[in-house]
Design a protein around this motif. Structure first.
Motif, short mmCIF file in Angstrom:
data_model
loop_
_atom_site.label_atom_id
_atom_site.label_comp_id
_atom_site.label_asym_id
_atom_site.label_seq_id
_atom_site.Cartn_x
_atom_site.Cartn_y
_atom_site.Cartn_z
N PRO A 47 62.20 43.57 -25.64
CA PRO A 47 61.14 44.17 -26.45
C PRO A 47 61.59 44.27 -27.91
O PRO A 47 62.78 44.27 -28.19
CB PRO A 47 60.96 45.57 -25.84
CG PRO A 47 61.64 45.53 -24.52
CD PRO A 47 62.70 44.49 -24.61
N PRO A 48 60.61 44.35 -28.82
CA PRO A 48 60.98 44.56 -30.22
C PRO A 48 61.79 45.86 -30.31
O PRO A 48 61.54 46.80 -29.54
CB PRO A 48 59.64 44.75 -30.94
CG PRO A 48 58.58 44.43 -29.96
CD PRO A 48 59.17 44.36 -28.60
N HIS A 49 62.74 45.92 -31.22
CA HIS A 49 63.57 47.13 -31.41
C HIS A 49 64.05 47.70 -30.07
O HIS A 49 63.58 48.73 -29.60
CB HIS A 49 62.77 48.23 -32.14
CG HIS A 49 62.23 47.78 -33.45
ND1 HIS A 49 63.02 47.34 -34.48
CD2 HIS A 49 60.94 47.69 -33.91
CE1 HIS A 49 62.26 47.01 -35.52
NE2 HIS A 49 61.00 47.20 -35.20
N SER A 50 64.96 47.01 -29.47
CA SER A 50 65.44 47.48 -28.16
C SER A 50 66.91 47.17 -27.96
O SER A 50 67.45 46.27 -28.61
CB SER A 50 64.64 46.80 -27.04
OG SER A 50 64.87 45.41 -27.09
N PHE A 51 67.52 47.91 -27.08
CA PHE A 51 68.91 47.69 -26.68
C PHE A 51 68.89 47.51 -25.17
O PHE A 51 68.49 48.40 -24.44
CB PHE A 51 69.76 48.90 -27.09
CG PHE A 51 71.22 48.79 -26.76
CD1 PHE A 51 71.85 47.56 -26.57
CD2 PHE A 51 72.01 49.94 -26.67
CE1 PHE A 51 73.20 47.48 -26.28
CE2 PHE A 51 73.36 49.87 -26.39
CZ PHE A 51 73.96 48.64 -26.19
N SER A 52 69.30 46.32 -24.71
CA SER A 52 69.24 46.03 -23.27
C SER A 52 70.63 45.73 -22.74
O SER A 52 71.47 45.16 -23.44
CB SER A 52 68.38 44.79 -23.00
OG SER A 52 67.15 44.89 -23.65
N SER A 53 70.80 46.11 -21.50
CA SER A 53 72.07 45.81 -20.83
C SER A 53 71.74 45.27 -19.45
O SER A 53 70.96 45.88 -18.71
CB SER A 53 72.88 47.10 -20.74
OG SER A 53 73.96 46.94 -19.87
N PHE A 54 72.32 44.12 -19.12
CA PHE A 54 72.10 43.52 -17.80
C PHE A 54 73.41 43.58 -17.04
O PHE A 54 74.41 43.02 -17.50
CB PHE A 54 71.62 42.07 -17.95
CG PHE A 54 70.37 41.98 -18.79
CD1 PHE A 54 69.12 42.18 -18.21
CD2 PHE A 54 70.45 41.74 -20.15
CE1 PHE A 54 67.97 42.12 -18.98
CE2 PHE A 54 69.30 41.67 -20.93
CZ PHE A 54 68.05 41.87 -20.35
N ASP A 55 73.41 44.31 -15.94
CA ASP A 55 74.63 44.44 -15.14
C ASP A 55 74.50 43.54 -13.92
O ASP A 55 73.75 43.83 -12.99
CB ASP A 55 74.81 45.90 -14.68
CG ASP A 55 75.49 46.72 -15.75
OD1 ASP A 55 76.07 46.14 -16.67
OD2 ASP A 55 75.43 47.96 -15.67
N LEU A 56 75.24 42.44 -13.93
CA LEU A 56 75.12 41.45 -12.87
C LEU A 56 76.27 41.62 -11.89
O LEU A 56 77.43 41.54 -12.27
CB LEU A 56 75.16 40.05 -13.48
CG LEU A 56 74.20 39.84 -14.65
CD1 LEU A 56 74.44 38.48 -15.30
CD2 LEU A 56 72.76 39.96 -14.17
N LEU A 57 75.88 41.86 -10.67
CA LEU A 57 76.88 42.04 -9.61
C LEU A 57 77.41 40.68 -9.20
O LEU A 57 76.63 39.81 -8.81
CB LEU A 57 76.13 42.62 -8.42
CG LEU A 57 76.59 43.91 -7.85
CD1 LEU A 57 75.40 44.84 -7.80
CD2 LEU A 57 77.09 43.67 -6.46
#
Ligand code: AHR
Length: 632
Positions: free
Chosen positions: A620-630
């Motif tokens: 999304p605009p103006h966002s902080f994302s974290s993807f935790d991949l097992l």
């Protein structure tokens, strides 16, 4: 494909094969400063403010604020004198009671302490009260915890003592169980017996503190959730003082609490009883599993400086502070630590020489005296200079240098975001950086905006990517008591009974697993290189003994991004089920959390269904994302 029409495309290619580089174990920690009543009236659970009556100074009579009388001057008169039994804090309170029995107002006359903007007293909980008292006659004193205006007694106990018991100072200890709740309560000492009573060193603490150490549990828990690898303390400017005579002096903050004189911190302009002293900081670090980073006073304050030719007593004081922390119980200062209940040495390995003093006249001269003495006696200690070595070589020896994000303290969101490149060209030889204070301040920050957190997230990603030249980083300031905002914004806001994290606090949780992880190489292909920044780490969770790849990415721009993520070279067997994604974003950039809406801006976690070697995600605009991949 999860996507958004009109969103900008980008492609992140992660080299997920073995390799990468190890991020220092110490990278992310916390910086505790006694500012904003962070400790006194905050993390330290003492409920009484000015418990030894010293805050008004050593002249008598003195101001005993925030203590006040119960009754009026026709029935009770209070003053201060120097009759305390404690040598280092001679001021005691003298109370002349002029009324007797029914001649006294209902409930008696006496004194009360409202604590720090009210004491949090909760139904069913127990509170330990200790005080010292003296009288020429027998005494009959009611000790109570009462509602804000004293109209309701929440817990009470009576102390009867004969004149021989109190003719010299008597220590009184009792436990009160509250029968009601008031978050802004007060402690009362009252009587209906005519005569003169002295009081000194009056303390009230909840029985239930963090590990029984005297820290407010919920606040420590918020620190523990950040998994801090180090704790820098006790400041900041608090270490220096506006004037040296008011600086923090560690020797005055150790030993029995009753014997600590307390001091007036003249930078942040309030009194501390120093219940939270050098020992307690070391203990807190140990309890949190963090390394202590001890910032010492190097003979330089904001207004005055000790000349290098006279600095040796300060050097000696520093050496003794290390002996206190590390010396065995047979040494002079090690024995003081042992007597305080910690015979084993503390794991002190980092010492910072001063705070923000690099440009000051005597800094280099003084620094070298401290440096030489420390290297001679404790060669394993890592010494941190105040001078910035990120863009040019230091002109003096150091193991690390302190880097404060500083554009007239601190900076804007867009600037800190762009500082994700700050260390891209820093030399790989020489001392490592300690980014010991960073934050967005000013109009972008308010008292803790989402925009500030977003900019800071970009900066931290840059630190992570350059962690071969950076050893430590910490946000500042950590805490603010909502009743005394000396600095804004801060990471954790509290009052007498509630607390919440600002978006910057929540942002830091995204980095809790980074210290000690493996940094994986990646390539980010995009036209938006000035508003997108990513890092990729591999780490093993001790909670489920599973390997994770965590991809963090900040979209600082106002447009959504369709991001393709490719994991290249994943050789181990793959197991993506149970992978998650966590997003920190908000409707408005200036959104803040508050006591009424503590969770307005918090990370939102969900299962990441399309986790795999090739993934399409929408940022999304103006966002902080974290993807935790097992990746079992
Ligand atoms: O974090 C607040 C203050 O900012 C610190 O005391 C000081 O080191 C810096 O100037």
């Amino acid at each position: 494909v999860i996507g958004e029409t009109n969103a900008q495309p980008a492609h992140l290619i992660v080299n997920a094969s073995q390799g990468g580089s190890k991020i220092p174990d110490t990278l992310f920690g916390i910086f505790f400063e006694e500012i904003n009543h962070a400790g006194a009236g905050g993390l330290w659970a003492e409920l009484v403010s000015n418990r030894g009556f010293e805050a008004g100074g050593q002249n008598i009579p003195s101001n005993i604020d925030p203590w006040s009388i119960i009754g009026d001057e026709s029935s009770v008169i209070i003053s201060t004198d120097r009759s305390s039994l404690f040598e280092r804090n001679k001021i005691a309170l003298r109370m002349d009671v002029l009324c007797e029995n029914k001649g006294c107002p209902t409930g008696g006359v006496g004194i009360y302490n409202p604590g720090y903007w009210g004491m949090n007293i909760e139904n069913g909980k127990s509170y330990k009260v200790i005080f010292y008292t003296k009288s020429l006659d027998s005494v009959d004193i009611s000790v109570s915890l009462a509602s804000t205006n004293g109209s309701q007694i929440l817990a009470t106990s009576n102390i009867l003592a004969s004149s021989s018991e109190v003719s010299n100072w008597k220590k009184v200890e009792l436990q009160l169980e509250a029968k009601g709740t008031d978050h802004y309560a007060r402690l009362q000492l009252t009587t209906t017996k005519k005569g003169v009573i002295w009081f000194d060193q009056v303390s009230a603490m909840p029985v239930d503190t963090y590990k029984g150490r005297g820290f407010r549990k919920e606040l420590v828990q918020m620190l523990a959730n950040l998994k801090p690898r180090f704790i820098r303390f006790p400041g900041g400017c608090f270490v220096e003082g506006e004037w040296l005579r008011n600086a923090f002096r560690w020797k005055e903050s150790v030993g029995p609490w009753e014997e600590r004189p307390g001091h007036f911190g003249d930078v942040w302009m309030y009194w501390t009883d120093d219940g939270l002293g050098y020992f307690e900081f070391l203990q807190l670090a140990e309890d949190l599993g963090s390394l202590p980073v001890w910032v010492i006073n190097n003979g330089i304050s904001h207004q005055d400086q000790v000349s290098t030719s006279s600095i040796l007593p300060f050097v000696q004081e520093m050496l003794e502070s290390i002996e206190f922390a590390r010396g065995d119980a047979n040494t002079k200062w090690g024995s003081v630590r042992a007597a305080m209940g910690h015979p084993e040495p503390f794991n002190l390995k980092y010492v910072a020489i001063g705070n923000e003093d690099c440009g000051k006249k005597n800094y280099r001269g003084n620094y070298l005296k401290f440096y030489d003495a420390l290297k001679r006696s404790y060669p394993d200690i890592r010494i941190i200079s105040n001078c910035d070595g990120s863009s040019q070589k230091l002109d003096h020896p150091a193991d690390m240098y302190d880097f404060h994000v500083r554009e007239s303290i601190y900076t804007s969101a867009s600037r800190i975001f762009s500082m994700n490149h700050q260390f891209d060209h820093t030399s790989h030889t020489g001392p490592k950086a300690f980014v010991s204070e960073y934050a967005v301040t000013g109009t972008d920050a308010g008292i803790g905006s989402f925009l500030a957190a977003l900019g800071e997230a970009g900066f931290l990603i840059g630190l992570e990517k350059n962690s071969d030249v950076i050893e430590m980083a910490s946000y500042a300031p950590l805490f603010v008591n909502d009743n005394d905002r000396r600095w804004r914004p801060d990471a954790i806001v509290f009052n007498s009974w509630k607390q919440y994290g600002t978006p910057s606090y929540w942002m830091q949780q995204f980095f809790a697993e980074s210290s000690g992880a493996t940094l994986l190489n990646h390539v980010l292909q995009s036209n938006l290189s000035s508003s997108l920044v990513a890092s990729t780490i591999k780490w093993r969770s001790s909670e489920d003994n599973t390997d994770y790849i965590r991809i963090k990415i900040v979209n600082f721009g106002g447009e959504a991004v369709n991001l393709k993520i490719s994991l290249d070279g994943l050789t181990n067997s793959k197991y993506f089920t149970g992978s998650t994604k966590t997003i920190l974003t908000s409707k408005n950039l200036m959104d803040e959390n508050s006591f009424t809406e503590p969770n307005k801006v918090v990370p939102v976690q969900s299962l990441f269904e399309n986790a795999g070697e090739e993934m399409d995600v929408m940022l999304p605009p103006h966002s902080f994302s974290s993807f935790d991949l097992l990746t079992k």
